[in-house]
Design a protein around this motif. Sequence first.
Motif, PDB file in Angstrom:
ATOM      1  N   GLU A   1      -1.603   3.784  -2.385  1.00 45.85           N
ATOM      2  CA  GLU A   1      -2.743   3.312  -3.170  1.00 45.85           C
ATOM      3  C   GLU A   1      -2.422   5.025  -4.302  1.00 45.85           C
TER       4      GLU A   1
ATOM      5  N   ASN B   1      -6.997   2.474  -8.231  1.00 46.12           N
ATOM      6  CA  ASN B   1      -6.156   2.844  -6.058  1.00 46.12           C
ATOM      7  C   ASN B   1      -5.601   2.059  -5.526  1.00 46.12           C
ATOM      8  N   ALA B   2      -4.853   0.912  -6.603  1.00 46.16           N
ATOM      9  CA  ALA B   2      -4.012  -0.160  -6.339  1.00 46.16           C
ATOM     10  C   ALA B   2      -2.334   0.342  -5.874  1.00 46.16           C
ATOM     11  N   SER B   3      -2.173  -0.372  -5.158  1.00 44.29           N
ATOM     12  CA  SER B   3      -0.876   0.032  -4.048  1.00 44.29           C
ATOM     13  C   SER B   3       0.420  -1.679  -5.069  1.00 44.29           C
TER      14      SER B   3
END
Length: 478
Positions: A140, A165-167
Motif C-alpha cells: 500500500e 494508499n492503493a496497492s
Amino acid sequence: MGCSSDDAMMVDDEEEVVYTNGSADFSTFVALGNSLTAGYSDGALSLQGQEASLPYILSEQFSLVGGGEFTQPLVSDNLGGMTLGGQQILDNRLILSFASGSPAPVNVSGMPSTEVSSVLSGGFNNMGVPGAKIFHLGVEGYGNVGGLLNGTANPYFVRFASSANASIMADAMAQSPTFFSLWIGNNDILSYAIAGGAGENQAGNLDPTTYGSNDITDPNVFAAVYNGLLQILTSGGAKGVVANIPDITTIPYFTTVPYNPVPLDATTAGMLNAAFANYNAGLQQMQSYGFITMDEMNARTIVYSEGASNAMLIEDEDLTDLTAYGIPNYRLTTANDLIVLTAQNIIGTTVNEDPTLINGVSVPLSDQWVLTPQEQQMVATAQTSFNATIDALATNYGLAMVDVEGVMDMLANGGITVNGSTLTSTYATGGAFSLDGVHPSSRGYAYLANEFIAAINATYGSDLPGVNPIDYTALYLE
C-alpha cells in the motif's frame, strides 16, 4: 472469345471463422507484472511500446471470444521519458542513430510530456508496473507521489494508482477479473544482475522491507508471496496464465560486450606490463606464504600483449582480500565473466582526461560493470528456485504456464524462425530484443503473445488464433 450477361458468375464465399473460449472467461482481463507487462521497450515506456504490449496483443485476440475493453495507463508521447514538477526524471527511449557514422543507440531528443504527478483516473486492465518486484504488488502506498523523494513509491504506479494508499493488487482486484496474466519475479534477480552484482543475496532473510533495490529476493519469500497472489487472483473463480523467468545469460544485456575488447600496440602493452610488475611480484610473494593458491595467483596476474583482443582489468570482491598487504583485488576478465551492456560507454575512456588512466586497462572496472561467475551462480540458484515455485503453483491452481525461459534459450541458441524470418537475441539486429538489451522489441512481444495463446489454448480448450510477429516493429531508427 466473350461472354454474355447470362453467364453465371462464380463467387467464393468465405465462411467467417468462429473461435471459442473453451472454459475460460475473457470478459474482464487484467494483466499484472512489471515492465515486461507494461510494454516497456528501448529503455522507456512509450505510446508505441504500450500499443504493442504483450497483454494488449492478448486482449485483441481475446476480443474474438467475448473479451471486453482493455484499458492501459497510456503515456503522453513516444519520447518515453517522464517529468516530475516539470523536471525530467526518467530518460527518453533509445533509437538507433547513424549520426556518428556508425550505428549506435542514443536517447531520442526532446522534452517528454508525461508528467508523473498528473494522475490518471479510472481503472486499468494493464497493471504492469516497471521496476516492480514480487513483494511490491501488495504494498500500500506504492503509488504515493509523496513517496517518490524517499524511494518508497514507484513513479510508474504513481501515474495511475486509484489513491495514495492503493496497492497494485487491490486496484487489479477492484475490477473483478475473470481472467488474468501474471508475469512477475524477473526484477527479483534482474536488478542485481543489471547492477553487475552490486547488491546483496538476501537468501535467508524473510523480511523484504529490509532489502535494497538491487538485492536478490529470498526464495521462501518469493514462494509465499507468489502463492498469496494466486490465492487472491483466483478467489473469485478467475482463470489465468503465468510465465516463468528467463536465464539472464541469454539476453543481450549480458552477451553483447566481449570480455576482451582492448586493442594494444606493443609499446603500450610493454608499458602496462612494467606498471603491473610490482603487483605481479606481490602476488607471487603471497602465494609463497600460502595466503593464496597457485591457481588464484595465476588468475590475478596481469599480463597484456600486442593485439586487438586483450581482456579488461576489473576489481573482483570475491578474490582473497590482500589489501592489508597493499595488494588490491585486481584481475583480468575471462570468457566466464559477463560484461553489462552499459559498460561499453566507459571502457577505454580516460579518468580526468589523463591519457594514462584508462578505464578497463590501467584503471579497473568496478563491480557494477561485470557479473562474475560467483555472482552469476547466485542469480542462477535463485532463478531455478523461483521457476520451480511458479511451475508447481501453476499446476496446483490449474493455470496455463508459459516457459519463457525455454523461449529465450532458443533465441540465444540459433534463433526461432517465424514466417520465413529468424528471430535471435543478437543485439540490435536479432529482431527479438529492443535496444536496452533486456526488454523485447514489439516483434518479440508479439512472438511471446503467441506462446501465451498456445498455453491458454492447451489449458482451457480455447482455439484463439495467434498474431503475425513480422507485422510488428523490430527496431526503431533515427
